[in-house]
Write an enzyme that holds these catalytic residues in place. Structure first.
Site, PDB file in Angstrom:
ATOM      1  N   CYS A 184       2.573  -0.036  -8.734  1.00 42.52           N
ATOM      2  CA  CYS A 184       3.660   0.570  -7.958  1.00 42.52           C
ATOM      3  C   CYS A 184       4.895   0.685  -8.830  1.00 42.52           C
ATOM      4  CB  CYS A 184       3.932  -0.219  -6.688  1.00 42.52           C
ATOM      5  SG  CYS A 184       4.291  -1.924  -7.008  1.00 42.52           S
ATOM      6  N   GLU A 223       5.787  -3.371   0.874  1.00 46.31           N
ATOM      7  CA  GLU A 223       5.880  -3.085  -0.562  1.00 46.31           C
ATOM      8  C   GLU A 223       5.061  -1.820  -0.765  1.00 46.31           C
ATOM      9  OE1 GLU A 223       5.410  -2.819  -4.149  1.00 46.31           O
ATOM     10  OE2 GLU A 223       4.207  -4.649  -4.175  1.00 46.31           O
ATOM     11  N   VAL A 232       0.571   4.642   5.087  1.00 45.69           N
ATOM     12  CA  VAL A 232      -0.077   3.569   5.856  1.00 45.69           C
ATOM     13  C   VAL A 232       0.960   2.498   6.227  1.00 45.69           C
ATOM     14  CG1 VAL A 232      -1.924   1.840   5.872  1.00 45.69           C
ATOM     15  CG2 VAL A 232      -2.288   4.028   4.733  1.00 45.69           C
ATOM     16  N   GLY A 233       1.886   2.223   5.312  1.00 45.23           N
ATOM     17  CA  GLY A 233       2.927   1.218   5.565  1.00 45.23           C
ATOM     18  C   GLY A 233       3.743   1.539   6.804  1.00 45.23           C
ATOM     19  N   GLY A 263       0.838  -1.202   0.000  1.00 44.24           N
ATOM     20  CA  GLY A 263       0.000   0.000   0.000  1.00 44.24           C
ATOM     21  C   GLY A 263       0.868   1.245   0.000  1.00 44.24           C
ATOM     22  N   SER A 264       0.307   2.331   0.517  1.00 47.71           N
ATOM     23  CA  SER A 264       1.030   3.599   0.480  1.00 47.71           C
ATOM     24  C   SER A 264       2.123   3.635   1.541  1.00 47.71           C
ATOM     25  CB  SER A 264       0.062   4.753   0.722  1.00 47.71           C
ATOM     26  OG  SER A 264      -0.398   4.699   2.065  1.00 47.71           O
TER      27      SER A 264
END
Ligand code: UN1
Length: 508
Positions: free
Chosen positions: A300, A266, A248-249, A244-245
């Site tokens: 991504c 990732e 948030v990661g 994800g972003s």
């Protein structure tokens, strides 16, 4: 119950109906959370509804999953490989239907939808081979009559949180390795792609059932942030893979680290293609088109920055702008479409806001830059001429927007490539061996994926996939990524009667 539209009827062949339960818990389908709609990004109309997981469903699922882990880790690795082989076979049988579902629910074109399911099949094949190669080392001991060796044991339960843009391939990268390594898998798919989560889980569940194994080996939840947070906090889950972003990661990583769990991240990419003065221009232009427009710029690995040598700058740009104008935008399931809709209306709004920001920072729109008025989330593929120093260039705008910039020397191009916070993928177009090797070397690209004469996206599963810096440092899929799903023990065995100590220490 029938689907609202006849064109959705193929979903029955992969176990879906117009109303679905979104948790696979202890081998049964149930759910007690809110009901959400799965929406077609082409027209924002409901495809089917899904009842999501409640926290109680989560608890029930995790209890069963932890119990199942005790059974699954004692099944031999090659036998676990055999189960993954059967999952691969089941996917092959439903490749077209699943690929179509990916296109329908996510919005990517059919070739890419099918490609995504193929990526899981490839991972299954890889993992079957791996199941006979989970080898440890034997290390020479410095002490007489001693032996050192490494053993690899399962972690127990692996949590996998995936994103909308690759709603099932990334599950495949993680779950195939995790399963052959002897772990149970708990999966939370993206909240906006619940039908894919359910369809893939049904197929895995059928294989487990056929082999009389506990269904809880593979536990799945449709849900949002609440379930994601529960996974991050859960001490029963030693490893959490998150896609994800970056924002948030980082939160997930902090939560998981606080309980000494491990993370496989990732996160965002901001990938560049460099085109040198000697490049094969035809090859470069085709690659840029796929890298920047493919999946509507929502990979991504999408190419977001194009770094062109001043001598070929105008030639490449002219060809690209011409090609962009011919890109067929439309329903991803229709033949000939190259660019489907963005995934949600919010993605479309973000595109519009992004374009405003680009203009306010002096970016010059060469083509595109507008949304397409329709009931879907369509935007025009966009090329922007901009200075590499602009703030917007540092950020990942998840849409088909390509920033173009000029350079004079190879060193300058590499510096621009490395000048963003993210470090996922990169590519150079050149025929010169000395530049190719410099690009791969310590003063070259700082990314996890470093390509030559191919696009930034479309990686094969055989290599370890992931990136550096704000991309999070994780490596998934092929190569030795499997080691992260296991606990390594360094074992020293004394088979003599003496007690020689390491480093020659004489203790009394
Ligand atoms: C992603 O966008 O999260 O290399 C993954 C690629 C694909 C995977 C992309 N195989 O573009």
């Amino acid at each position: 119950m029938g689907f609202a539209k006849k064109e959705y009827d193929f979903l029955k062949e992969i176990g879906l109906s117009s109303e679905n339960l979104g948790c696979f818990v202890d081998g049964t389908w149930k759910a007690h959370g809110p009901v959400v709609s799965s929406v077609n990004p082409v027209n924002n109309q409901t495809i089917a509804t899904v009842m999501e997981a409640s926290i109680d469903d989560y608890e029930e699922g995790m209890r069963a999953c932890s119990e199942a882990a005790k059974i699954w880790m004692t099944v031999t690795a090659p036998k676990r490989g055999e189960i993954v082989r059967q999952i691969g076979e089941a996917l092959r049988e439903k490749l077209c239907q699943l690929g179509r579902l990916v296109s329908l629910e996510m919005g990517k074109i059919l070739a890419e939808g099918i490609g995504e399911v193929q990526e899981i099949i490839d991972m299954c094949d890889f993992a079957v081979g791996l199941s006979r190669q989970i080898n440890g080392l034997i290390i020479p001991s410095e002490r007489p009559n001693h032996m050192m060796l490494e053993t690899w044991n399962p972690l127990g339960v692996v949590g996998v949180i995936t994103a909308f843009n690759f709603p099932c391939a990334v599950l495949g990268w993680n779950a195939c390795n995790a399963l052959v390594c002897g772990n149970c898998v708990v999966w939370k798919g993206a909240p906006t792609t619940p039908l894919i989560t359910i369809a893939i889980t049904k197929l895995v569940a059928a294989v487990l059932e056929k082999n009389k194994l506990p269904g809880a080996i593979f536990t799945a939840f449709c849900g949002g942030a609440e379930i994601g947070q529960a996974i991050a906090k859960d001490t029963r889950i030693p490893l959490v893979s998150f896609t994800g972003s970056t924002k948030v990661g980082l939160m997930v990583q902090k939560t998981v680290n606080e309980r000494f769990g491990k993370c496989l991240l990732e996160l965002s990419g901001n990938n560049a293609i460099i085109v040198m003065d000697d490049a094969d221009i035809k090859l470069a232009v085709r690659s840029i088109l796929f890298a920047a427009v493919g999946t509507a710029g929502q990979r991504c690995t999408t190419c977001r920055r194009l770094i062109l040598h001043e001598s070929i700058y105008q030639t490449v740009l002219d060809q690209l702008v011409e090609l962009y104008k011919q890109v067929k935008v439309g329903d991803p399931l229709e033949k000939g479409t190259l660019l489907g809709p963005l995934h949600t209306p919010t993605s479309r709004q973000n595109f519009e806001k992004g374009i405003e920001k680009i203009k306010s920072q002096g970016g010059k729109i060469l083509t595109g830059g507008t949304v397409i008025e329709s009931e879907g989330n369509f935007v025009r593929p966009t090329i922007v001429e901009i200075s590499p120093k602009s703030n917007v260039v540092q950020e990942e705008l998840f849409a088909p927007v390509l920033y173009v910039m000029k350079f004079k020397t190879f060193e300058e191009a590499v510096e621009i490539n490395n000048s963003v916070p993210q470090g996922l993928s990169s590519s150079i177009f050149t025929q010169k061996p000395e530049l190719i090797f410099k690009w791969l070397g310590p003063l070259g690209s700082d990314c996890g994926i470093v390509n030559v004469n191919i696009p930034t996206n479309g990686a094969e599963i055989g290599g370890a996939f992931g990136g550096e810096k704000a991309t999070g440092g994780g490596r998934e899929a092929g190569s030795d990524s499997w080691k992260q799903y296991m606990r390594r023990s360094t074992c020293t065995i004394n088979y003599g009667n003496e007690l020689p100590l390491a480093q020659g220490i004489n203790f009394g």
